[in-house]
Design a protein around this motif. Structure first.
Motif, mmCIF file in Angstrom:
data_model
loop_
_atom_site.group_PDB
_atom_site.id
_atom_site.type_symbol
_atom_site.label_atom_id
_atom_site.label_comp_id
_atom_site.label_asym_id
_atom_site.label_seq_id
_atom_site.Cartn_x
_atom_site.Cartn_y
_atom_site.Cartn_z
ATOM 1 N N LEU A 1 -11.304 -0.610 -1.943
ATOM 2 C CA LEU A 1 -10.421 -0.985 -0.839
ATOM 3 C C LEU A 1 -10.561 -2.471 -0.500
ATOM 4 O O LEU A 1 -9.703 -3.056 0.150
ATOM 5 C CB LEU A 1 -10.761 -0.130 0.388
ATOM 6 N N ILE B 1 0.864 -1.183 0.000
ATOM 7 C CA ILE B 1 0.000 0.000 0.000
ATOM 8 C C ILE B 1 0.895 1.225 0.000
ATOM 9 O O ILE B 1 1.753 1.388 0.885
ATOM 10 C CB ILE B 1 -0.899 0.018 1.255
ATOM 11 N N ALA C 1 -3.142 4.684 -2.570
ATOM 12 C CA ALA C 1 -4.261 5.246 -1.808
ATOM 13 C C ALA C 1 -3.900 6.655 -1.358
ATOM 14 O O ALA C 1 -2.722 7.032 -1.341
ATOM 15 C CB ALA C 1 -4.569 4.377 -0.593
ATOM 16 N N GLN C 2 -4.903 7.422 -1.031
ATOM 17 C CA GLN C 2 -4.704 8.797 -0.564
ATOM 18 C C GLN C 2 -3.878 9.569 -1.603
ATOM 19 O O GLN C 2 -4.125 9.432 -2.790
ATOM 20 C CB GLN C 2 -4.049 8.780 0.820
ATOM 21 N N TRP D 1 2.114 -1.729 4.450
ATOM 22 C CA TRP D 1 1.761 -0.324 4.247
ATOM 23 C C TRP D 1 3.083 0.433 4.266
ATOM 24 O O TRP D 1 3.730 0.566 5.296
ATOM 25 C CB TRP D 1 0.824 0.170 5.342
ATOM 26 N N ASP E 1 -6.999 3.332 -5.290
ATOM 27 C CA ASP E 1 -8.216 3.354 -4.489
ATOM 28 C C ASP E 1 -9.279 4.264 -5.110
ATOM 29 O O ASP E 1 -9.038 5.462 -5.324
ATOM 30 C CB ASP E 1 -7.856 3.836 -3.075
ATOM 31 N N PHE F 1 -11.999 5.527 -3.937
ATOM 32 C CA PHE F 1 -12.416 6.664 -3.108
ATOM 33 C C PHE F 1 -11.377 7.782 -3.173
ATOM 34 O O PHE F 1 -11.725 8.962 -3.320
ATOM 35 C CB PHE F 1 -12.616 6.213 -1.656
ATOM 36 N N ARG G 1 1.626 7.593 -0.036
ATOM 37 C CA ARG G 1 2.318 8.864 -0.244
ATOM 38 C C ARG G 1 2.664 9.011 -1.715
ATOM 39 O O ARG G 1 2.700 8.027 -2.458
ATOM 40 C CB ARG G 1 3.571 8.927 0.624
#
Lengths: 108, 126, 137
Positions: free
Chosen positions: A92, A7, A40-41, A107, A69, A71, A10
């Motif tokens: 997810l 994951i 992600a993010q 992660w 991801d 979202f 960053r």
């Protein structure tokens, strides 16, 4: 075959560590493991088609599957049509599936 | 179960905590019987360098009497039978001479990380 | 439904500081809704996620009073996760690292959370199908 899901939350624009994370993903794939990188993010930021992100491009030319991801993409107004080729939008659930299957989930 | 603890984030809260939280929890779990090893990568390779000195800090009237001693924490891990690895290229990138490492620290090239990971049941990234 | 599994997740980030917290809680939510048992070991700043005294506030910049802003608090999300677990066939075990709680003065946690130690984390991990560490950066 060992399966890894890394994951990456960053982005390489702000974090030099991301490049070494992608290098690790390539090394793991090179050792015959099945490797997925789940962005992600802010990790999804380099997935924009026009982003200048050579680190991600290098990753995409290899044997690593890259997902982003859904979202996080939507949160940042990155539509599927705006994604780099070979980056797949994913829920997810992919991460949960990997955990439940006993894959090695890190992660970064 | 054997778990590899990968530590990369460094010097984030070490003054306030008087240790590194990932190293600390590794030692605590070891004390509780865990079978584990530690891999230092990125900036955390600096933890293996001997001679770190964070003494003398005082804020207001409050002096810190027990500053962190991360190199000693590494020594304690090794002394307690825990293998501690350092990614060789990460140390080299940061201009760290391996001769300055605490005794017992093992350097490992990046290309051997998959092999190292395979030796463990789980790999946790701190 | 797929076979029930046990998962352990370690969180470290303090509330309101990192997007990782929300992503991790989304994962816990998913796991519970799918009927899996989850142990969360809250370490370092994450012990404040369940602090019972978190309070909502109005937001003048948004032009919202307290009710309208309806600011979700981490403690509410955690309480909600316990509810999801209870409604289904899942168990949530939320453990706050005791020493981390002490140094932050956040002893009062929402119902369901308990105090523990790294030994509990290791114990949960060894009894789980898988463990995920969500560390601070």
């Amino acid at each position: 075959m060992t399966r890894y899901l890394l994951i990456e939350s960053r982005d390489p624009f702000e974090n030099g560590d991301v490049e070494s994370d992608f290098a690790l993903a390539r090394d793991l794939a090179g050792s015959e493991a099945n490797v997925t990188v789940f962005l992600a993010q802010n990790g999804v930021l380099p997935a924009r088609r026009r982003a200048r992100a050579s680190e991600l491009d290098q990753l995409l030319t290899g044997r690593v599957r890259v997902m982003a991801d859904e979202f996080s993409l939507r949160e940042r107004a990155i539509a599927s049509r705006d994604l780099r080729t070979s980056v797949a939008a994913a829920p997810l659930d992919v991460v949960l599936d990997a955990l439940v299957a006993g894959d090695r989930v890190l992660w970064m | 179960m054997r778990a590899l603890q990968i530590i990369r984030s460094a010097y984030r809260c070490t003054i306030e905590e008087q240790d590194d939280p990932a190293l600390w929890i590794a030692r605590a779990m070891k004390g509780a019987g865990a079978s584990l090893a530690v891999l230092l990568r990125g900036n955390a390779v600096g933890y293996a360098v001997e001679g770190q000195d964070a003494t003398g800090l005082s804020i207001g009237t409050r002096a810190q009497t027990r500053p962190p001693s991360l190199d000693q924490d590494i020594n304690a891990l090794i002394g307690g039978g825990t293998d501690v690895y350092v990614v060789a290229e990460d140390a080299d990138e940061r201009g760290i001479d391996v001769l300055g490492f605490a005794p017992g620290v093992k350097t490992i090239p990046r290309h051997e990380l998959p092999r190292l990971f395979a030796e463990f049941d789980q790999v946790w990234h701190w | 439904m797929s076979e029930k599994k046990k998962l352990t997740i370690c969180l470290m980030d303090a509330p309101f500081e990192q997007a990782r917290t929300v992503t991790a809680l989304r994962l816990v939510d998913l796991a519970l809704r799918r009927g899996h048992d989850v142990t969360v070991f809250a370490y370092e700043g994450a012990v404040a996620l369940s602090f019972a005294k978190q309070k909502k506030h109005a937001n003048a910049v948004h032009g919202c009073g307290v009710e309208e802003e309806d600011h979700p608090l981490p403690r509410e999300w955690i309480a909600g996760l316990f509810e999801v677990a209870a409604q289904g066939d899942a168990k949530l075990d939320w453990i706050n690292c005791g020493l981390c709680v002490d140094e932050r003065g956040v002893e009062e946690a929402v119902q369901g959370c308990r105090r523990g130690s790294p030994a509990d984390f290791w114990g949960a991990a060894t009894g789980s199908t898988n463990t995920l560490v969500v560390a601070t950066r």
